[in-house]
Design a protein around this motif. Structure first.
Motif, mmCIF file in Angstrom:
data_model
loop_
_atom_site.group_PDB
_atom_site.id
_atom_site.type_symbol
_atom_site.label_atom_id
_atom_site.label_comp_id
_atom_site.label_asym_id
_atom_site.label_seq_id
_atom_site.Cartn_x
_atom_site.Cartn_y
_atom_site.Cartn_z
ATOM 1 N N GLY A 5 -29.685 16.350 40.044
ATOM 2 C CA GLY A 5 -29.339 17.502 40.862
ATOM 3 C C GLY A 5 -28.176 17.241 41.800
ATOM 4 O O GLY A 5 -27.840 18.073 42.630
ATOM 5 N N VAL A 6 -27.548 16.081 41.673
ATOM 6 C CA VAL A 6 -26.427 15.717 42.531
ATOM 7 C C VAL A 6 -25.135 16.293 41.944
ATOM 8 O O VAL A 6 -24.878 16.168 40.750
ATOM 9 N N ALA A 7 -24.330 16.924 42.793
ATOM 10 C CA ALA A 7 -23.056 17.509 42.373
ATOM 11 C C ALA A 7 -21.906 16.573 42.752
ATOM 12 O O ALA A 7 -22.064 15.680 43.582
ATOM 13 N N VAL A 8 -20.749 16.809 42.152
ATOM 14 C CA VAL A 8 -19.548 16.035 42.468
ATOM 15 C C VAL A 8 -18.673 16.874 43.389
ATOM 16 O O VAL A 8 -18.299 17.997 43.047
ATOM 17 N N ALA A 9 -18.355 16.341 44.561
ATOM 18 C CA ALA A 9 -17.523 17.061 45.526
ATOM 19 C C ALA A 9 -16.098 17.201 44.994
ATOM 20 O O ALA A 9 -15.590 16.309 44.307
ATOM 21 N N ASP A 10 -15.452 18.319 45.328
ATOM 22 C CA ASP A 10 -14.062 18.545 44.914
ATOM 23 C C ASP A 10 -13.149 17.423 45.412
ATOM 24 O O ASP A 10 -12.214 17.026 44.722
ATOM 25 N N GLU A 11 -13.428 16.909 46.611
ATOM 26 C CA GLU A 11 -12.606 15.831 47.170
ATOM 27 C C GLU A 11 -12.654 14.577 46.295
ATOM 28 O O GLU A 11 -11.684 13.827 46.227
ATOM 29 N N SER A 12 -13.768 14.373 45.614
ATOM 30 C CA SER A 12 -13.896 13.211 44.731
ATOM 31 C C SER A 12 -12.965 13.346 43.533
ATOM 32 O O SER A 12 -12.292 12.389 43.145
ATOM 33 N N ILE A 13 -12.926 14.527 42.954
ATOM 34 C CA ILE A 13 -12.045 14.776 41.807
ATOM 35 C C ILE A 13 -10.587 14.689 42.252
ATOM 36 O O ILE A 13 -9.745 14.107 41.563
ATOM 37 N N GLN A 14 -10.283 15.228 43.425
ATOM 38 C CA GLN A 14 -8.911 15.185 43.937
ATOM 39 C C GLN A 14 -8.459 13.744 44.188
ATOM 40 O O GLN A 14 -7.342 13.367 43.838
ATOM 41 N N ALA A 15 -9.319 12.932 44.773
ATOM 42 C CA ALA A 15 -8.961 11.530 45.038
ATOM 43 C C ALA A 15 -8.722 10.784 43.728
ATOM 44 O O ALA A 15 -7.784 9.985 43.617
ATOM 45 N N PHE A 16 -9.546 11.057 42.719
ATOM 46 C CA PHE A 16 -9.345 10.428 41.415
ATOM 47 C C PHE A 16 -8.006 10.851 40.820
ATOM 48 O O PHE A 16 -7.255 10.016 40.304
ATOM 49 N N ASN A 17 -7.697 12.137 40.884
ATOM 50 C CA ASN A 17 -6.419 12.616 40.348
ATOM 51 C C ASN A 17 -5.237 12.030 41.109
ATOM 52 O O ASN A 17 -4.194 11.748 40.518
ATOM 53 N N ASP A 18 -5.400 11.822 42.410
ATOM 54 C CA ASP A 18 -4.344 11.178 43.197
ATOM 55 C C ASP A 18 -4.128 9.739 42.734
ATOM 56 O O ASP A 18 -3.010 9.242 42.739
ATOM 57 N N LEU A 19 -5.196 9.069 42.337
ATOM 58 C CA LEU A 19 -5.087 7.706 41.805
ATOM 59 C C LEU A 19 -4.432 7.743 40.424
ATOM 60 O O LEU A 19 -3.494 7.006 40.152
ATOM 61 N N SER A 104 -27.253 9.936 38.461
ATOM 62 C CA SER A 104 -26.143 10.797 38.890
ATOM 63 C C SER A 104 -24.805 10.373 38.289
ATOM 64 O O SER A 104 -23.827 11.116 38.368
ATOM 65 N N LYS A 105 -24.761 9.207 37.693
ATOM 66 C CA LYS A 105 -23.504 8.628 37.204
ATOM 67 C C LYS A 105 -22.777 9.527 36.211
ATOM 68 O O LYS A 105 -21.562 9.707 36.296
ATOM 69 N N ASP A 106 -23.493 10.102 35.265
ATOM 70 C CA ASP A 106 -22.841 10.883 34.214
ATOM 71 C C ASP A 106 -22.092 12.092 34.759
ATOM 72 O O ASP A 106 -21.048 12.465 34.232
#
Length: 143
Positions: A5-19, A104-106
């Motif tokens: 039931g854990v979601a991925v925050a938008d900031e997490s995706i943005q930080a990955f894309n910045d990397l 939650s990893k997947d």
């Protein structure tokens, strides 16, 4: 959303894309928020030292990380780079966080397009530079 039931925050995706795209960071650390409902950015770094990354892995707590791993197979082939996804779940961590992070990893992995290698670490020997180098260079150079 993950099985837990854990979601991925938008900031997490943005930080990955910045990397990945902006090469703004060398690594990004992710953790669960305090309510254990969302995967958020814990820390970012542009420090190119792999040792600096390893120092950020907690001895008794779980986290996820992505690292832009550079390596060289031979002088003639030049440097290569692969994005490595880490699930850090040390043996010394409590059972509950290990279970939540595992389930939650997947959700996080699916949200991060462009990860080349996945490494699960339970102790520092599994995430050493040499261990990661062996995994990322497997098959490289043999066309």
């Amino acid at each position: 959303m993950s099985r837990s039931g854990v979601a991925v925050a938008d900031e997490s995706i943005q930080a990955f894309n910045d990397l990945k795209l902006g090469m703004k960071y060398k690594f990004v650390l992710f953790s669960l928020n305090d309510a254990k409902t969302e995967i958020v950015v814990k820390e970012t770094s542009s420090d190119p030292s792999y040792d600096a990354f390893l120092e950020k892995l907690p001895e008794n707590d779980c986290l996820y990380a992505v690292y832009d791993f550079e390596y060289q197979i031979s002088e003639s082939e030049g440097k290569r780079s692969k994005i490595v996804f880490f699930t850090w779940s040390p043996d010394t961590a409590s059972v509950r966080p290990k279970m939540v992070y595992a389930s939650s990893k997947d959700a996080l992995k699916r949200a991060l397009n462009g990860v080349a290698i996945e490494i699960q670490g339970t102790d520092f020997s599994e995430v050493s530079y040499e261990a990661v180098l062996e995994k990322v260079s497997r098959g490289a150079g043999s066309h």
